[in-house]
Design a protein around this motif. Structure first.
Motif, PDB file in Angstrom:
ATOM      1  N   SER A 151      31.787  28.230  26.920  1.00 18.31           N
ATOM      2  CA  SER A 151      31.648  27.467  28.168  1.00 18.31           C
ATOM      3  C   SER A 151      31.090  26.077  27.901  1.00 18.31           C
ATOM      4  N   GLU A 171      33.000  27.926  34.743  1.00 15.05           N
ATOM      5  CA  GLU A 171      32.379  28.606  35.885  1.00 15.05           C
ATOM      6  C   GLU A 171      32.842  30.056  35.991  1.00 15.05           C
ATOM      7  N   GLU A 172      34.073  30.338  35.540  1.00 14.17           N
ATOM      8  CA  GLU A 172      34.550  31.720  35.548  1.00 14.17           C
ATOM      9  C   GLU A 172      33.699  32.587  34.615  1.00 14.17           C
ATOM     10  N   LEU A 174      30.584  31.801  33.702  1.00 16.00           N
ATOM     11  CA  LEU A 174      29.232  31.808  34.254  1.00 16.00           C
ATOM     12  C   LEU A 174      29.103  32.716  35.471  1.00 16.00           C
ATOM     13  N   ALA A 175      30.208  32.979  36.151  1.00 12.40           N
ATOM     14  CA  ALA A 175      30.182  33.854  37.324  1.00 12.40           C
ATOM     15  C   ALA A 175      29.791  35.286  36.959  1.00 12.40           C
ATOM     16  N   LEU A 209      27.342  20.494  34.513  1.00 11.21           N
ATOM     17  CA  LEU A 209      27.803  21.140  35.746  1.00 11.21           C
ATOM     18  C   LEU A 209      26.799  21.036  36.881  1.00 11.21           C
ATOM     19  N   ARG A 211      23.894  22.610  37.125  1.00 11.62           N
ATOM     20  CA  ARG A 211      23.440  23.968  37.420  1.00 11.62           C
ATOM     21  C   ARG A 211      21.956  24.112  37.042  1.00 11.62           C
TER      22      ARG A 211
END
Length: 569
Positions: A151, A171-172, A174-175, A209, A211
């Motif tokens: 990532s 993000e996929e 991290l989800a 990102l 975050r």
């Protein structure tokens, strides 16, 4: 208000980079034969950073740029048609290639801001990154930390070569949620992967990102790691689920993370950890690039907090306890995965060490308990209870069986029964279909951690089987009061043992409470470490190295072990 620059730190990171970069620049046309792709990319990044840094001997050096181009040609040559890199034990590996692409992208940022003389380098780095992008967008992983390394590569690619698919894919991953437990440990419980992969990846992802939750995860992990720092400036690894569970891991790779968060948050405990990590000097060639990419690292640290002594901590998720005083640093561990999974496997916590102690330079690296019960291996606690402050009980019950004849309705005329693993042995015996006579063996270890050491009570119950307690001391000291057995080992009898390094000492005394007396030095069949059949069936071992002291006997038995530290540290 930002703190002033720490000029000495800036100079020290430049010197560390130069120790790698200057010899490379001295022979700029020399082909880097045999250097893996990750090493090539790291060299490129370090050389570009040295070229850009006014503190480096290679600032503005044409030879440094020539060496970069030589390495870039080799790196492009290691790239397969898929864009992934050849080499290593993982075939066409997206995550292994992500490590390289992360350095390629950082080098691109440094080169892109360096003027027209770096245009060819910038173009070569862009070509390598572009070729890898499709495979990194679609590729998979096979360890927890790979998700964050991959990532981070996607985020870095997006930073320099914007493409909405890249952050969407990151993000996929991290989800799924960052694999950090309530105590602040990542699921692999590994100092190596926390320091070198997960924390730097999450910091980058938090920046690119936006975050802040990822930044919070890193801060939690670093806060937990504070209690895992040992007196020799290493980080405790006995509870790890990765290869560092058998190794000593230095604190210095944590330096940039403790330093950055100390500067940004003002945390004095992080500042103290950063100072400890740099206490032996800065020797990481990658730090120069990191300071150029993240200038906050160059700021002066806030005032460090004083070390609080005594202190103690317990991590229930890892079943790891520690008590630290001015005299002794003692760790008790009961978090092995082996009792639940009944196997030795990469990715499981397998280390059978259940106690270690530091008394200045005198170090008891490992206390282990062998037991000859169906060759199931040494004591590894399946349960750890906190009985009181600094008092813990470790428990393991091993069970094996003898199998009765098959019931009538389970028999086969051809004798071809299922090949089944019954937990210690595999055979064409259809074990689950048979009545069985179970045999059990329970070991309990109670540990009370004290300011000057620890008291252990070991209770071995069940059938009469030989056992041996192994105490492994770090080389460099003198064993007194034990009988030499040869090959770097000794036998502890009823007399006290001391292990001395200079003015530092660990004293051990054993007393049998119930059962037979301890065996003597003539019983080499008992006084040995047995790793168990999961190792011996393939000719392997997980034996500890060092000065090994044994005591042993035949259970059932109960004994106490008194460990006392004397330290001038």
């Amino acid at each position: 208000m930002l703190s002033p620059l720490d000029h000495e730190f800036v100079r020290s990171v430049a010197r560390a980079a130069d120790r790698t970069a200057v010899p490379l620049a001295a022979c700029p046309d020399e082909e880097p034969a045999g250097v893996p792709h990750r090493g090539l990319a790291r060299r490129v990044k370090t050389l570009v950073a040295a070229y850009r840094s006014p503190e480096s001997e290679l600032h503005g050096s044409g030879q440094a740029l020539a060496a970069v181009m030589t390495h870039l040609r080799a790196l492009r040559g290691a790239q397969t048609p898929s864009g992934l890199f050849a080499g290593g034990d993982n075939v066409q590996s997206p995550p292994d290639s992500a490590f390289t692409v992360n350095d390629v992208c950082d080098a691109y940022v440094l080169a892109a801001g360096g003027g027209p003389e770096l245009q060819d380098i910038t173009a070569a780095l862009a070509e390598i990154a572009g070729a890898a992008t499709p495979s990194l967008l679609t590729g998979g992983v096979h360890t927890p930390n790979h998700r964050w390394e991959l990532s981070a590569a996607l985020a870095r690619l997006h930073r320099s070569f914007p493409d909405d698919r890249l952050p969407a894919r990151a993000e996929e991953w991290l989800a799924e949620g960052v694999d950090i437990d309530p105590e602040g440990l990542y699921s692999e419980r590994s100092a190596v992967y926390a320091a070198l992969v997960t924390n730097p990846s999450l910091l980058l992802l938090a920046e690119v990102l936006g975050r802040t939750d990822l930044l919070d995860a890193v801060e939690r992990n670093l806060a937990t790691t504070l209690d895992l720092i040992r007196p020799d400036r290493t980080v405790e690894t006995v509870h790890s689920r990765r290869q560092d569970q058998r190794l000593s891991f230095a604190l210095w790779p944590y330096l940039p993370h403790y330093r950055l968060l100390a500067i940004r948050t003002g945390r004095g405990d992080f500042a103290r950890a950063a100072r400890l990590a740099a206490a032996d000097g800065v020797d990481d060639p990658d730090l120069l690039a990191q300071t150029l990419l993240t200038p906050d690292l160059c700021r002066a640290l806030p005032a460090p907090d004083a070390e609080k002594l005594p202190r103690d901590g317990y991590l229930p998720t890892a079943r790891l306890a520690a008590h630290v005083s001015a005299t002794a640093h003692t760790v008790v561990y009961g978090g092995s995965d082996v009792p639940e999974h009944r196997r030795i496997r990469s990715g499981l916590a397998c280390n059978p060490t259940f106690l270690r102690m530091f008394a200045g330079a005198a170090v008891l690296d490992a206390v282990r308990l062998s037991q000859a019960f169906f060759d199931l291996g040494p004591f590894r606690a399946a349960d750890m209870e906190q009985l009181a402050a600094n008092r813990y009980r470790l428990t393991q019950t091993l069970t094996s069986a003898y199998y009765q004849p098959l019931p009538t309705d389970r028999r086969r005329d051809d004798g071809a029964y299922r090949l089944v693993d019954e937990g210690r042995f595999s055979a064409s015996m259809a074990f689950p279909d048979r009545p069985q006579d179970e045999v059990s063996h329970t070991t309990r270890v109670e540990a009370e951690l004290r300011e000057d050491g620890a008291d252990l009570r070991i209770d071995i119950s069940g059938p009469s089987v030989p056992w041996a307690l192994e105490l492994t001391f770090r080389p460099g000291g003198e064993v007194r009061g034990a009988v030499p057995l040869g090959d770097g080992s000794w036998c502890l009898t009823t007399e006290p043992l001391t292990y001395r390094v200079g003015d530092d000492e660990i004293r051990v005394e054993a007393t049998v409470e119930t059962g037979e007396p301890l065996v003597g030095p003539d019983r080499s069949d008992v006084l040995r470490y047995d790793p168990g059949q999961d190792y011996t069936v393939v000719g392997g071992t997980d034996a500890a190295a060092g000065n090994r002291v044994y005591l042993g006997g035949h259970g059932p038995q109960a004994l106490t072990l008194t460990l006392r530290a004397t330290s001038q540290a």
